[in-house]
Design a protein around this motif. Structure first.
Motif, PDB file in Angstrom:
ATOM      1  N   PHE A 263      24.006  84.935 -53.106  1.00 25.01           N
ATOM      2  CA  PHE A 263      23.326  85.710 -54.134  1.00 25.01           C
ATOM      3  C   PHE A 263      23.856  85.374 -55.524  1.00 25.01           C
ATOM      4  O   PHE A 263      23.114  85.341 -56.498  1.00 25.01           O
ATOM      5  CB  PHE A 263      23.420  87.206 -53.780  1.00 25.01           C
ATOM      6  CG  PHE A 263      22.944  87.454 -52.370  1.00 25.01           C
ATOM      7  CD1 PHE A 263      21.689  86.980 -51.983  1.00 25.01           C
ATOM      8  CD2 PHE A 263      23.744  88.056 -51.412  1.00 25.01           C
ATOM      9  CE1 PHE A 263      21.238  87.137 -50.675  1.00 25.01           C
ATOM     10  CE2 PHE A 263      23.297  88.217 -50.104  1.00 25.01           C
ATOM     11  CZ  PHE A 263      22.048  87.758 -49.735  1.00 25.01           C
ATOM     12  N   ASP A 264      25.123  85.050 -55.587  1.00 19.59           N
ATOM     13  CA  ASP A 264      25.720  84.573 -56.839  1.00 19.59           C
ATOM     14  C   ASP A 264      25.055  83.258 -57.261  1.00 19.59           C
ATOM     15  O   ASP A 264      24.692  83.068 -58.423  1.00 19.59           O
ATOM     16  CB  ASP A 264      27.225  84.380 -56.601  1.00 19.59           C
ATOM     17  CG  ASP A 264      27.977  84.059 -57.878  1.00 19.59           C
ATOM     18  OD1 ASP A 264      27.832  84.808 -58.852  1.00 19.59           O
ATOM     19  OD2 ASP A 264      28.704  83.039 -57.902  1.00 19.59           O
ATOM     20  N   ARG A 265      24.857  82.347 -56.294  1.00 19.72           N
ATOM     21  CA  ARG A 265      24.219  81.064 -56.608  1.00 19.72           C
ATOM     22  C   ARG A 265      22.746  81.254 -57.009  1.00 19.72           C
ATOM     23  O   ARG A 265      22.248  80.544 -57.868  1.00 19.72           O
ATOM     24  CB  ARG A 265      24.267  80.109 -55.422  1.00 19.72           C
ATOM     25  CG  ARG A 265      25.641  79.719 -54.943  1.00 19.72           C
ATOM     26  CD  ARG A 265      26.446  78.970 -55.984  1.00 19.72           C
ATOM     27  NE  ARG A 265      27.590  78.317 -55.374  1.00 19.72           N
ATOM     28  CZ  ARG A 265      28.706  78.934 -55.002  1.00 19.72           C
ATOM     29  NH1 ARG A 265      28.842  80.231 -55.187  1.00 19.72           N
ATOM     30  NH2 ARG A 265      29.694  78.263 -54.453  1.00 19.72           N
ATOM     31  N   PHE A 266      22.070  82.199 -56.370  1.00 20.36           N
ATOM     32  CA  PHE A 266      20.680  82.478 -56.767  1.00 20.36           C
ATOM     33  C   PHE A 266      20.635  82.764 -58.271  1.00 20.36           C
ATOM     34  O   PHE A 266      19.798  82.230 -58.995  1.00 20.36           O
ATOM     35  CB  PHE A 266      20.128  83.706 -56.029  1.00 20.36           C
ATOM     36  CG  PHE A 266      19.514  83.416 -54.674  1.00 20.36           C
ATOM     37  CD1 PHE A 266      18.909  82.200 -54.385  1.00 20.36           C
ATOM     38  CD2 PHE A 266      19.512  84.401 -53.687  1.00 20.36           C
ATOM     39  CE1 PHE A 266      18.328  81.962 -53.137  1.00 20.36           C
ATOM     40  CE2 PHE A 266      18.932  84.174 -52.441  1.00 20.36           C
ATOM     41  CZ  PHE A 266      18.348  82.958 -52.165  1.00 20.36           C
ATOM     42  N   LEU A 267      21.548  83.610 -58.716  1.00 19.30           N
ATOM     43  CA  LEU A 267      21.554  83.976 -60.138  1.00 19.30           C
ATOM     44  C   LEU A 267      21.915  82.794 -61.007  1.00 19.30           C
ATOM     45  O   LEU A 267      21.278  82.547 -62.032  1.00 19.30           O
ATOM     46  CB  LEU A 267      22.549  85.105 -60.392  1.00 19.30           C
ATOM     47  CG  LEU A 267      22.112  86.513 -60.003  1.00 19.30           C
ATOM     48  CD1 LEU A 267      23.145  87.522 -60.457  1.00 19.30           C
ATOM     49  CD2 LEU A 267      20.741  86.852 -60.605  1.00 19.30           C
ATOM     50  N   ASN A 268      22.933  82.041 -60.610  1.00 15.23           N
ATOM     51  CA  ASN A 268      23.353  80.924 -61.445  1.00 15.23           C
ATOM     52  C   ASN A 268      22.242  79.881 -61.581  1.00 15.23           C
ATOM     53  O   ASN A 268      22.033  79.342 -62.653  1.00 15.23           O
ATOM     54  CB  ASN A 268      24.618  80.267 -60.877  1.00 15.23           C
ATOM     55  CG  ASN A 268      25.831  81.147 -61.097  1.00 15.23           C
ATOM     56  OD1 ASN A 268      25.702  82.367 -61.103  1.00 15.23           O
ATOM     57  ND2 ASN A 268      26.980  80.554 -61.302  1.00 15.23           N
ATOM     58  N   HIS A 269      21.531  79.650 -60.470  1.00 15.35           N
ATOM     59  CA  HIS A 269      20.445  78.680 -60.544  1.00 15.35           C
ATOM     60  C   HIS A 269      19.254  79.206 -61.319  1.00 15.35           C
ATOM     61  O   HIS A 269      18.424  78.441 -61.780  1.00 15.35           O
ATOM     62  CB  HIS A 269      20.024  78.239 -59.144  1.00 15.35           C
ATOM     63  CG  HIS A 269      20.963  77.228 -58.559  1.00 15.35           C
ATOM     64  ND1 HIS A 269      22.195  77.579 -58.040  1.00 15.35           N
ATOM     65  CD2 HIS A 269      20.876  75.882 -58.459  1.00 15.35           C
ATOM     66  CE1 HIS A 269      22.815  76.486 -57.633  1.00 15.35           C
ATOM     67  NE2 HIS A 269      22.034  75.445 -57.873  1.00 15.35           N
TER      68      HIS A 269
HETATM   69  C1  LIG Z   1      27.913  81.979 -61.680  1.00 18.58           C
HETATM   70  O1  LIG Z   1      27.912  82.424 -63.020  1.00 18.58           O
HETATM   71  C2  LIG Z   1      28.900  83.396 -63.300  1.00 18.58           C
HETATM   72  C3  LIG Z   1      28.689  83.860 -64.718  1.00 18.58           C
HETATM   73  O2  LIG Z   1      28.519  82.791 -65.573  1.00 18.58           O
HETATM   74  C4  LIG Z   1      30.278  82.814 -63.081  1.00 18.58           C
HETATM   75  O3  LIG Z   1      31.267  83.787 -63.284  1.00 18.58           O
HETATM   76  C5  LIG Z   1      30.359  82.349 -61.644  1.00 18.58           C
HETATM   77  O4  LIG Z   1      31.589  81.734 -61.418  1.00 18.58           O
HETATM   78  C6  LIG Z   1      29.239  81.371 -61.361  1.00 18.58           C
HETATM   79  N1  LIG Z   1      29.304  81.019 -59.989  1.00 18.58           N
HETATM   80  C7  LIG Z   1      29.169  79.770 -59.594  1.00 18.58           C
HETATM   81  C8  LIG Z   1      29.269  79.558 -58.143  1.00 18.58           C
HETATM   82  O5  LIG Z   1      28.966  78.855 -60.357  1.00 18.58           O
END
Ligand SMILES: *[C@@H]1O[C@H](CO)[C@@H](O)[C@H](O)[C@H]1NC(C)=O
Ligand SMILES: Cc1cc2nc3c(=O)[nH]c(=O)nc-3n(C[C@H](O)[C@H](O)[C@H](O)COP(=O)(O)OP(=O)(O)OC[C@H]3O[C@@H](n4cnc5c(N)ncnc54)[C@H](O)[C@@H]3O)c2cc1C
Ligand SMILES: *[C@@H]1O[C@H](CO)[C@@H](O)[C@H](O)[C@H]1NC(C)=O
Ligand SMILES: *[C@@H]1O[C@H](CO)[C@@H](O)[C@H](O)[C@H]1NC(C)=O
Ligand SMILES: *[C@@H]1O[C@H](CO)[C@@H](O)[C@H](O)[C@H]1NC(C)=O
Ligand SMILES: *[C@@H]1O[C@H](CO)[C@@H](O)[C@H](O)[C@H]1NC(C)=O
Length: 514
Positions: free
Chosen positions: A269-275
Motif C-alpha cells: 500500500f505504501d508502494r501504491f501511494l509512491n507510484h
Molecule cells: C514512499 O514515500 C514516502 C514519502 O515520500 C517515503 O517516506 C517512503 O519511504 C516511500 N517508500 C518507498 C518504498 O519508496
C-alpha cells in the motif's frame, strides 16, 4: 468568515484557489462566472490510506499515465501509518528482528491485484508460516480433531466427515472463485449497486443465506459445516457459521496457498501511494465534508489542516468509524454497520507448545500449534471456547516462538502465563474493528452516494479483505473517471474484443494490463 482561510498550512497553490470564494453554500442558481476559477488541475480527495484508499490513488495514476488525464490527488490519513488495518509490529519492539503482521496477514494467488503488485514492486512473497502446522479444532472442552497438511487432503478429515463433505464444499468454493475471477477480465462488470453485482454473478443464494444453511442445503454434512467450516469463519471473520453469510464463509475456506509479503503487507500500500504521485497528508483527520454549488469544486473537505475544495471525493474507510460529518442526504444512505471488535494478542514464549492440561491432554502430548475453534460445543450446552484461535507463527530465535491469539475479549496476563507454562517473554495487545458483522442480506450501501462522491467500503459487508478493497476501489475509480472525466482506467474499451476469451489462469489482470 470562510474557514477556507484556515488552510494556510497546506500547499500554497490550493490556498490561492480557495481565496476568491464569493459563492454562498447552496446558492440556488449559479452563473458559471460565479464559480471559483477552474485554474489548475481538477482535484480529487481520497479519505483513508488503507488497501482501499492507496489503491484508489494508484488506479487514478494509471489513467494519468495512459491517457494524460489531468487530476491532482490528495490522500488524507488520520494516523501516521500507511496500510490501515494492515500493520506490523516488531517482537520485543526490536526493529532488527523480522516484523510480524498484527492485522491482515494473508492473501492467495486468486487475489490478483495484490499478487501482481508484489511482483511489480519487487516485494518478496513468503508462505504463510502457519501452513505446515498441526491444526487442532477445539470446542471449549475437547479437541475434536487434529490434522496436518493442507486443509482438504487429509485422511483424518475424510475419516471424520466422509469423502463427500470436503468435496462438495470444495466444488462450491471453486464455483464461487471462478465467477470471482471474472472481476479481473476485460468483461468485468462495473457496478453502482452491489446487489445487482451479486445478481449478475448468481450469488443471491450466497449472500441471502447463512453459511450453515447454504452448505448444508447443498449436501455438505452438518458436522463438517459446524466444525471445519466454522473453524475457518471464526479465525478469518470472528463469526459463527450460522450468523455469517455464505459468501464470506466460502471466502474463509478459499485460503489455500496463503502468502504474505516479507517485511509486511503494508508495503504494497505504501508502494501504491509512491507510484501514484498523490499528495499524502498523514496525521490529518478529515472531520467534515460539505457540498456547495460549484462545477469545478463542489466538495469541501475539512481537516486539521483546513478546508480544500474538490471535484470529487473517494471515501475509503468504514464510514461510521471515521467520525466524519457528511450532508445528511449522503450519510442517511449508509446504514449502521457493526464491526467485529477483535482482540489480537501477539506474544513470544520459550514454551514450545501450549499447556496440555488446559486441553485435557496428557503432559507428554503436544497441543497442536494452530488451534482453531468451533462454537458447536456451546450450542450443545457445553463451555464456549475462550478464544477464536491461537497459532504458533514459527521461531523468533533458538529458544523463542511467536504466537498470535484472536479473541472476543481481552486476554489476561495470568491466563497467558498458565497457557504458556509461565514462559511468556513479551506481549503486545491490540484491538481492531476488524471486519463487518456479516449477517445474510440482500442490501448494501450505494457505491456512489451522490454525483462526485464515492464510497469504497460499501463493498465490505459483501466481501471484506485487502484484495477485495482494491477491486472495489478500481470500480469506484472507473465510475469517477467516467462520470467526471469522460475517461476510465483502461480508456475506451477498444481492446476488449481481443481479450474476450481470457481464462482465469491467464496472467491478464484488468487495470494493470488493460
Ligand atoms: C514512499 O514515500 C514516502 C514519502 O515520500 C517515503 O517516506 C517512503 O519511504 C516511500 N517508500 C518507498 C518504498 O519508496
Ligand atoms: C486482525 C485482522 C486480521 C485480518 N486478516 C486478514 C487477512 O488475513 N487477509 C485479508 O485480506 N484481510 C484481512 N483482514 C481484513 C483487512 O484488514 C481489511 O479488509 C482491509 O485491510 C480493509 O482496508 P480498507 O482500506 O478498506 O480499510 P482500512 O484498512 O481500515 O483503512 C482505512 C483508513 O482510513 C483512515 N481513516 C479513518 N477515518 C479517517 C478520517 N476521518 N480521516 C482520515 N483518515 C481516516 C484509517 O486510519 C485507516 O488507515 C484482517 C483484519 C484484521 C483487523
Ligand atoms: C535486538 O535483537 C538483536 C538480534 O537478536 C539483538 O542482537 C539485540 O541485542 C536486540 N536489541 C535489543 C535492544 O534488545
Ligand atoms: C524491479 O526489479 C526489476 C529487475 O531488477 C527492475 O527492472 C524494476 O525496475 C524494479 N521495479 C521497481 C518498481 O523497483
Ligand atoms: C514448564 O516449566 C517448568 C519449569 O519452568 C518445566 O520444568 C516444565 O518442563 C515445563 N513444562 C512444559 C510442558 O513445557
Ligand atoms: C440495488 O438494486 C436492488 C435490486 O435491483 C434494489 O432493490 C435496491 O434498491 C438498489 N439499491 C440501491 C442502493 O440503489
Amino acid at each position: 468568515m470562510r474557514s477556507a482561510v484556515l488552510i494556510a498550512s497546506l500547499v500554497s497553490t490550493s490556498l490561492a484557489l480557495q481565496l476568491p470564494f464569493k459563492v454562498p453554500f447552496f446558492q440556488s442558481s449559479l452563473a458559471p462566472e460565479d464559480d471559483e476559477p477552474a485554474a489548475g488541475s481538477p482535484k480529487v480527495a481520497i479519505v483513508g490510506a488503507g488497501a482501499a484508499g492507496t489503491s484508489a490513488a494508484f488506479w487514478i495514476s494509471k489513467a494519468q499515465e495512459r491517457f494524460g488525464v489531468n487530476i491532482e490527488v490528495d490522500v488524507y490519513e488520520k494516523t501516521s501509518h500507511i496500510g490501515g488495518r494492515t500493520i506490523t509490529v516488531y517482537p520485543h519492539e526490536n526493529n532488527t528482528l523480522d516484523p510480524v503482521e498484527l492485522g491482515a496477514s494473508i492473501f492467495i494467488k486468486a487475489n490478483k491485484n495484490l499478487w501482481r503488485a508484489a511482483q511489480e514492486f519487487n516485494l518478496t512473497l513468503q508462505d504463510f508460516k502457519g501452513e505446515q502446522s498441526e491444526i487442532g479444532i477445539w470446542d471449549g472442552e475437547q479437541l475434536l480433531l487434529r490434522f496436518t497438511g493442507g486443509w482438504w487432503d487429509t485422511l483424518k478429515i475424510i475419516w471424520r466427515y466422509g469423502v463427500m463433505a470436503p468435496r462438495r464444499a470444495d466444488s462450491l468454493v471453486s464455483e464461487m472463485l471462478k465467477k470471482y475471477s471474472t472481476l479481473y477480465t476485460s468483461d468485468s462488470p462495473k457496478w453502482e449497486n452491489i446487489t445487482e453485482l451479486a445478481q449478475s454473478f448468481g450469488w443471491m443464494d450466497l449472500i441471502e443465506n447463512t453459511g450453515a444453511d447454504f452448505f448444508t442445503s447443498h449436501g455438505v454434512s452438518k458436522e463438517y459445516v459446524f466444525e471445519l467450516i466454522e473453524a475457518a469463519t471464526r479465525v478469518n471473520y470472528g463469526q459463527n457459521i450460522d450468523s455469517i453469510h455464505a459468501l464470506e464463509a466460502a471466502c474463509s475456506i478459499a485460503a489455500n496457498g496463503a502468502s504474505q509479503v516479507a517485511g509486511g503487507n503494508w508495503q504494497i500500500f505504501d508502494r501504491f501511494l509512491n507510484h501514484s504521485r498523490a499528495n499524502v497528508y498523514t496525521d490529518t483527520k478529515v472531520t467534515r465534508v460539505t457540498q456547495k454549488q460549484s462545477k469545478s469544486r463542489p466538495w469541501t473537505v475539512h481537516s486539521d489542516k483546513g478546508a480544500i475544495g474538490y471535484k470529487a471525493v473517494i471515501l475509503a474507510a468504514p464510514f461510521h468509524q471515521t467520525g466524519i460529518e457528511l450532508p445528511s442526504a449522503l450519510s442517511s444512505q449508509i446504514p449502521e454497520q457493526p464491526y467485529v471488535h477483535l482482540h489480537v494478542t501477539l506474544l513470544t514464549t520459550t514454551s514450545p507448545s501450549l499447556n496440555s492440561e488446559y486441553f485435557s491432554l496428557s503432559a507428554t502430548d503436544n497441543v497442536p500449534s494452530m488451534l482453531l475453534t468451533t462454537y458447536q460445543g456451546a450450542r450443545q450446552g457445553r463451555k464456549a471456547p475462550e478464544f477464536n484461535s491461537i497459532s504458533y507463527h514459527g521461531k523468533l530465535n533458538e529458544d523463542e516462538w511467536i504466537v498470535k491469539i484472536f479473541s472476543e475479549t481481552p486476554v489476561e496476563d495470568k491466563w497467558l502465563q498458565s497457557m504458556f507454562n509461565g514462559s511468556v517473554t513479551w506481549v503486545h495487545k491490540a484491538e481492531f474493528d476488524a471486519y463487518p458483522r456479516l449477517p445474510p442480506t440482500s442490501t448494501f450501501p450505494p457505491v456512489k452516494l451522490e454525483s462526485g462522491f464515492y464510497y469504497v467500503n460499501a463493498f465490505e459487508p459483501f466481501m471484506s479483505t485487502m484484495e477485495t478493497e482494491t477491486v472495489a476501489s478500481r470500480n469506484v475509480v472507473d465510475l469517477l473517471l467516467n462520470d467526471e472525466f469522460q475517461s476510465s482506467i483502461c480508456g475506451q474499451r477498444i481492446s476488449a474484443s481481443t481479450k474476450d476469451a481470457v481464462s482465469p489462469e491467464d496472467d491478464f489482470v484488468l487495470g494493470w494490463d488493460c
